[in-house]
Motif scaffolding. Structure first.
Motif, PDB file in Angstrom:
ATOM      1  N   PRO A 203     -86.796  -2.104 -48.042  1.00 51.90           N
ATOM      2  CA  PRO A 203     -85.699  -1.824 -48.974  1.00 51.90           C
ATOM      3  C   PRO A 203     -85.182  -3.045 -49.723  1.00 51.90           C
ATOM      4  O   PRO A 203     -84.613  -2.914 -50.808  1.00 51.90           O
ATOM      5  N   ASP A 204     -85.367  -4.212 -49.152  1.00 55.57           N
ATOM      6  CA  ASP A 204     -84.813  -5.427 -49.740  1.00 55.57           C
ATOM      7  C   ASP A 204     -85.896  -6.195 -50.478  1.00 55.57           C
ATOM      8  O   ASP A 204     -86.858  -6.640 -49.872  1.00 55.57           O
ATOM      9  N   ILE A 205     -85.725  -6.356 -51.799  1.00 51.18           N
ATOM     10  CA  ILE A 205     -86.705  -7.112 -52.582  1.00 51.18           C
ATOM     11  C   ILE A 205     -86.604  -8.589 -52.239  1.00 51.18           C
ATOM     12  O   ILE A 205     -87.611  -9.291 -52.127  1.00 51.18           O
ATOM     13  N   HIS A 206     -85.369  -9.076 -52.110  1.00 48.95           N
ATOM     14  CA  HIS A 206     -85.180 -10.459 -51.698  1.00 48.95           C
ATOM     15  C   HIS A 206     -83.915 -10.573 -50.852  1.00 48.95           C
ATOM     16  O   HIS A 206     -82.990  -9.758 -50.976  1.00 48.95           O
ATOM     17  N   ILE A 207     -83.928 -11.581 -49.996  1.00 51.36           N
ATOM     18  CA  ILE A 207     -82.797 -11.859 -49.110  1.00 51.36           C
ATOM     19  C   ILE A 207     -82.586 -13.360 -49.076  1.00 51.36           C
ATOM     20  O   ILE A 207     -83.561 -14.123 -49.049  1.00 51.36           O
ATOM     21  N   THR A 208     -81.331 -13.773 -49.078  1.00 48.18           N
ATOM     22  CA  THR A 208     -80.999 -15.191 -48.960  1.00 48.18           C
ATOM     23  C   THR A 208     -80.164 -15.401 -47.703  1.00 48.18           C
ATOM     24  O   THR A 208     -79.168 -14.700 -47.502  1.00 48.18           O
ATOM     25  N   VAL A 209     -80.597 -16.317 -46.866  1.00 44.81           N
ATOM     26  CA  VAL A 209     -79.840 -16.653 -45.656  1.00 44.81           C
ATOM     27  C   VAL A 209     -79.672 -18.166 -45.577  1.00 44.81           C
ATOM     28  O   VAL A 209     -80.467 -18.926 -46.147  1.00 44.81           O
ATOM     29  N   SER A 210     -78.668 -18.579 -44.876  1.00 41.69           N
ATOM     30  CA  SER A 210     -78.450 -20.005 -44.659  1.00 41.69           C
ATOM     31  C   SER A 210     -79.328 -20.490 -43.525  1.00 41.69           C
ATOM     32  O   SER A 210     -79.603 -19.738 -42.567  1.00 41.69           O
ATOM     33  N   GLU A 211     -79.747 -21.726 -43.613  1.00 45.65           N
ATOM     34  CA  GLU A 211     -80.545 -22.308 -42.533  1.00 45.65           C
ATOM     35  C   GLU A 211     -79.733 -22.269 -41.242  1.00 45.65           C
ATOM     36  O   GLU A 211     -78.550 -22.616 -41.231  1.00 45.65           O
TER      37      GLU A 211
ATOM     38  N   SER B 241     -82.727 -17.789 -35.603  1.00 44.83           N
ATOM     39  CA  SER B 241     -82.265 -18.964 -36.337  1.00 44.83           C
ATOM     40  C   SER B 241     -83.330 -19.353 -37.358  1.00 44.83           C
ATOM     41  O   SER B 241     -84.429 -19.782 -36.993  1.00 44.83           O
ATOM     42  N   VAL B 242     -82.997 -19.213 -38.621  1.00 41.77           N
ATOM     43  CA  VAL B 242     -83.983 -19.428 -39.681  1.00 41.77           C
ATOM     44  C   VAL B 242     -84.094 -20.908 -40.035  1.00 41.77           C
ATOM     45  O   VAL B 242     -83.095 -21.639 -40.081  1.00 41.77           O
ATOM     46  N   HIS B 243     -85.310 -21.328 -40.301  1.00 38.72           N
ATOM     47  CA  HIS B 243     -85.584 -22.707 -40.715  1.00 38.72           C
ATOM     48  C   HIS B 243     -85.994 -22.700 -42.177  1.00 38.72           C
ATOM     49  O   HIS B 243     -86.500 -21.688 -42.688  1.00 38.72           O
ATOM     50  N   TRP B 244     -85.795 -23.811 -42.868  1.00 36.17           N
ATOM     51  CA  TRP B 244     -86.106 -23.839 -44.303  1.00 36.17           C
ATOM     52  C   TRP B 244     -87.576 -23.485 -44.565  1.00 36.17           C
ATOM     53  O   TRP B 244     -87.924 -22.903 -45.591  1.00 36.17           O
TER      54      TRP B 244
ATOM     55  N   LYS C 230     -94.045 -18.233 -34.549  1.00 39.37           N
ATOM     56  CA  LYS C 230     -92.963 -18.882 -35.305  1.00 39.37           C
ATOM     57  C   LYS C 230     -91.579 -18.367 -34.911  1.00 39.37           C
ATOM     58  O   LYS C 230     -90.642 -18.457 -35.702  1.00 39.37           O
ATOM     59  N   GLY C 231     -91.426 -17.825 -33.709  1.00 41.76           N
ATOM     60  CA  GLY C 231     -90.128 -17.388 -33.233  1.00 41.76           C
ATOM     61  C   GLY C 231     -89.673 -16.029 -33.729  1.00 41.76           C
ATOM     62  O   GLY C 231     -88.523 -15.638 -33.531  1.00 41.76           O
ATOM     63  N   PHE C 232     -90.569 -15.280 -34.381  1.00 40.29           N
ATOM     64  CA  PHE C 232     -90.235 -13.953 -34.892  1.00 40.29           C
ATOM     65  C   PHE C 232     -90.455 -12.886 -33.819  1.00 40.29           C
ATOM     66  O   PHE C 232     -91.304 -13.034 -32.946  1.00 40.29           O
TER      67      PHE C 232
END
Lengths: 113, 113
Positions: free
Chosen positions: A7-15, A80-83, A61-63
């Motif tokens: 459903p999401d074309i793009h998502i932005t999250v903070s590192e 926890s997302v990494h760059w 990769k922690g997924f």
């Protein structure tokens, strides 16, 4: 007919923040489900797969992803997302014979500092 | 173990020309899949070869064709190139006979001028 919806074309999250990418599928029988990641200009890399058994699947990769049959979902998560996770993510479902794989349209992940 | 290899990395052609793309699967894999990834169109299934035979093809015109050799490597040929054929062409391979994830190469970027 088989189908996969992201459903999401793009998502932005903070590192450092947590991540959840949504995937819904439509399939008449037991689905075989995959998540792939694609960095710019490269092919797809398999993150994880679900064939049967434990509905919480660990990948590279922690997924991780959780299969929920009642919701026809297979959402991808990372605590926890990494760059370096910035990429496009594809959910896919394949048939029993494993020769017909349908891919979702992809979700592009942006990571901000 | 070597992954799926594709050549060339980039290919530039003009309208009306013919293009040949090559793919070597992972050792022990007998199935080869071709996908087109055009901008904004996601992954479109093109062709599936297994044990030297074309097993399935996607909704593409006959000018998209290919073959699989006895060593399981594969060629994708695109005749009478059109501008809209510009895309990343991805090859994937898997074992036959059981559900397997597909392993992808890094693709060939085909640009039509």
């Amino acid at each position: 007919a088989q189908s996969v919806t992201q459903p999401d074309i793009h998502i932005t999250v903070s590192e450092g923040a947590s991540l959840e990418l949504r995937c819904n599928y439509s399939y008449g029988a037991t689905p075989y489900l995959f998540w792939y990641v694609q960095s710019p200009g490269q092919g797809l890399q398999l993150l994880l797969k679900y064939f049967s058994g434990d509905t919480l699947v660990q990948g590279i990769k922690g997924f991780e992803a959780e299969f929920k049959r009642s919701q026809s979902s297979f959402n991808l998560r990372k605590p926890s997302v990494h760059w370096s996770d910035a990429a496009e993510y594809f959910c896919a479902v394949t048939n029993t014979g494993g020769f017909k794989t349908i891919f979702g349209a992809g979700t592009r992940l942006f990571v901000k500092a | 173990e070597a992954g799926v290899t594709q050549s060339p990395t980039h290919l530039i052609k003009t309208r009306g020309q013919q293009a040949t793309l090559r793919c070597s699967p992972i050792s022990g894999h007998t199935s080869v899949y071709w996908y087109q990834q055009a901008l904004g169109l996601g992954l479109q299934f093109l062709l599936w070869y297994d044990e030297g035979e074309e097993r399935n093809r996607g909704n593409f015109p006959p000018r998209f064709s290919g073959r699989q050799f006895p060593n399981y490597s594969s060629e994708l040929n695109v005749n009478a190139l059109e501008l809209e054929d510009s895309a990343l062409y991805l090859c994937a391979s898997s074992k036959t006979g059981e559900v397997q994830p597909q392993h992808f190469g890094d693709g060939t970027r085909l640009s039509i001028l």
